[in-house]
Design a protein around this motif. Structure first.
Motif, PDB file in Angstrom:
ATOM      1  N   ASP A  83      -7.863  10.070 -16.781  1.00 16.34           N
ATOM      2  CA  ASP A  83      -9.219  10.476 -17.155  1.00 16.34           C
ATOM      3  C   ASP A  83     -10.253   9.402 -16.839  1.00 16.34           C
ATOM      4  O   ASP A  83     -11.436   9.708 -16.636  1.00 16.34           O
ATOM      5  CB  ASP A  83      -9.267  10.815 -18.654  1.00 16.34           C
ATOM      6  CG  ASP A  83      -8.428  12.048 -18.976  1.00 16.34           C
ATOM      7  OD1 ASP A  83      -8.217  12.872 -18.056  1.00 16.34           O
ATOM      8  OD2 ASP A  83      -7.979  12.177 -20.131  1.00 16.34           O
ATOM      9  N   ASN A  84      -9.838   8.133 -16.810  1.00 13.71           N
ATOM     10  CA  ASN A  84     -10.786   7.043 -16.543  1.00 13.71           C
ATOM     11  C   ASN A  84     -10.698   6.549 -15.095  1.00 13.71           C
ATOM     12  O   ASN A  84     -11.095   5.419 -14.814  1.00 13.71           O
ATOM     13  CB  ASN A  84     -10.532   5.885 -17.501  1.00 13.71           C
ATOM     14  CG  ASN A  84      -9.132   5.302 -17.348  1.00 13.71           C
ATOM     15  OD1 ASN A  84      -8.255   5.951 -16.781  1.00 13.71           O
ATOM     16  ND2 ASN A  84      -8.926   4.088 -17.860  1.00 13.71           N
ATOM     17  N   TRP A  85     -10.161   7.365 -14.202  1.00 13.23           N
ATOM     18  CA  TRP A  85     -10.043   6.957 -12.800  1.00 13.23           C
ATOM     19  C   TRP A  85     -11.434   6.866 -12.190  1.00 13.23           C
ATOM     20  O   TRP A  85     -12.149   7.861 -12.068  1.00 13.23           O
ATOM     21  CB  TRP A  85      -9.185   7.972 -12.045  1.00 13.23           C
ATOM     22  CG  TRP A  85      -8.960   7.618 -10.590  1.00 13.23           C
ATOM     23  CD1 TRP A  85      -9.583   8.165  -9.526  1.00 13.23           C
ATOM     24  CD2 TRP A  85      -8.064   6.632 -10.078  1.00 13.23           C
ATOM     25  NE1 TRP A  85      -9.142   7.606  -8.362  1.00 13.23           N
ATOM     26  CE2 TRP A  85      -8.195   6.653  -8.675  1.00 13.23           C
ATOM     27  CE3 TRP A  85      -7.166   5.737 -10.670  1.00 13.23           C
ATOM     28  CZ2 TRP A  85      -7.471   5.815  -7.852  1.00 13.23           C
ATOM     29  CZ3 TRP A  85      -6.440   4.913  -9.837  1.00 13.23           C
ATOM     30  CH2 TRP A  85      -6.596   4.955  -8.446  1.00 13.23           C
ATOM     31  N   SER A  86     -11.839   5.624 -11.824  1.00  6.85           N
ATOM     32  CA  SER A  86     -13.205   5.395 -11.369  1.00  6.85           C
ATOM     33  C   SER A  86     -13.447   5.858  -9.937  1.00  6.85           C
ATOM     34  O   SER A  86     -14.598   6.023  -9.527  1.00  6.85           O
ATOM     35  CB  SER A  86     -13.551   3.900 -11.475  1.00  6.85           C
ATOM     36  OG  SER A  86     -12.662   3.126 -10.665  1.00  6.85           O
ATOM     37  N   GLY A  87     -12.390   6.057  -9.177  1.00  4.12           N
ATOM     38  CA  GLY A  87     -12.569   6.455  -7.785  1.00  4.12           C
ATOM     39  C   GLY A  87     -12.892   7.920  -7.601  1.00  4.12           C
ATOM     40  O   GLY A  87     -13.234   8.353  -6.493  1.00  4.12           O
ATOM     41  N   GLY A  88     -12.805   8.692  -8.665  1.00  2.00           N
ATOM     42  CA  GLY A  88     -13.051  10.119  -8.545  1.00  2.00           C
ATOM     43  C   GLY A  88     -11.845  10.846  -8.019  1.00  2.00           C
ATOM     44  O   GLY A  88     -10.974  10.270  -7.372  1.00  2.00           O
TER      45      GLY A  88
END
Length: 328
Positions: A83-88
């Motif tokens: 859910d917190n994957w910054s790369g999208g």
């Protein structure tokens, strides 16, 4: 010189004396000389030949003029993100299956080939509806008589359609919803009969020239409106249309490198009554064998059909999956 002739005379006399001595008979009666036996065996008598009857052996074997090959493949593509994957990104899963059956009969100058291709796949992205990625039913049959080294006279019939319904999709209030039905089984469906000549200079390339070709296009579900004027060329309210045309089918199937196969098929359908509505389709598949049961493949389809779109349509897939080939 006198000395030379003297020496020569002496040698000549010595030779004559030697010959005279060698020819003197010697009495060997009391010398007890034992002669050795000859190493070669000696036989006395006549040889008798007797005929031997050899019973012929019958080999119980049959010639098989059929060559059959079946390929079954399963491809699975999956992606997951925290859910917190910054790369999208979005969680997704895609599953597809392929069955390719081919049988060939060859005897003297006669041949028959039948090929079935069944391909279906779906993809599900998080927050979206599941969609089809590939959907095809194809069955081709061809009988041919060899006329010369590279030319054949052939007759063929093939059928093409799809398994599942296809829909349009749109977004309403931030949610993806399913729109109108665009296609389904036998809507459309194609049945094509063709006779003509085939050029086959080698085992991996061939070209069919169908001078006499008829195609029936079926749209059994009349509620489908692919276009405001027609459904895949079938007038609104009708279920079938028949067309006479000139057809070209080109096939290429070869291992271009070790464990890498290139397979392509190009088809052109030219209606005799409307040369402006020429249909083109190009299928290309590049398959690399990883090991006995795994391979990776990239496939592409290019389609130009003015009954469905005024622009070229295209699709492409890249997959890694399992494949089973029978017989091995």
């Amino acid at each position: 010189m006198k000395g030379f002739y003297t020496v020569l005379l002496v040698f000549s006399i010595s030779g004559l004396m030697a010959q005279e001595i060698d020819t003197i008979p010697i009495d060997t009666k009391d010398l007890q000389i034992k002669l050795k036996h000859s190493p070669l065996p000696s036989r006395i008598g006549s040889l008798i030949y007797k005929p031997i009857e050899l019973a012929p052996k019958v080999v119980d074997a049959e010639i098989n003029y059929w060559n059959t090959k079946t390929s079954v493949g399963v491809n699975l593509n999956q992606a997951a993100f925290s859910d917190n994957w910054s790369g999208g990104g979005v969680n997704s899963m895609a599953l597809s299956g392929l069955i390719n059956y081919r049988t060939e009969y060859r005897k003297e100058n006669l041949s028959y080939t039948s090929e079935v291709i069944l391909n279906y796949g779906k993809v599900k992205n998080r927050g979206q509806l599941e969609k089809k990625t590939v959907d095809r039913i194809y069955w081709d049959n061809k009988a041919a008589i060899q006329l010369s080294k590279n030319w054949y006279f052939f007759g063929s019939i093939n059928f093409e359609s799809q398994f599942d319904a296809g829909y349009s999709y749109e977004t309403r209030n931030g949610q993806e919803v399913r729109g109108a039905m665009l296609s389904r089984f036998m809507s459309p469906g194609y049945l094509t009969e063709s006779i003509g000549f085939e050029y086959k200079p080698n085992p991996f390339f061939s070209t069919r020239i169908g001078t006499g070709t008829a195609r029936q296009t079926f749209v059994l579900d009349t509620t489908i409106h692919n276009d405001k004027n027609n459904n895949f060329g079938v007038p609104i309210g009708s279920k079938m249309i028949n067309e006479l045309a000139f057809q070209v089918v080109m096939n290429y199937d070869k291992d271009i490198f070790k464990n890498i196969n290139l397979k392509s098929k190009y088809m052109a359908f030219v209606p005799y009554d409307n040369f402006g509505y020429i249909n083109h389709r190009l299928d290309i598949a590049l398959t690399a064998k990883v090991n006995r049961y795994m391979n990776t493949a990239i496939t592409g389809v290019g389609l130009y059909d003015r009954y469905t779109s005024s622009k070229i349509q295209g699709s492409q897939t890249l997959s890694l999956g399992l494949v089973f080939i029978f017989p091995r």
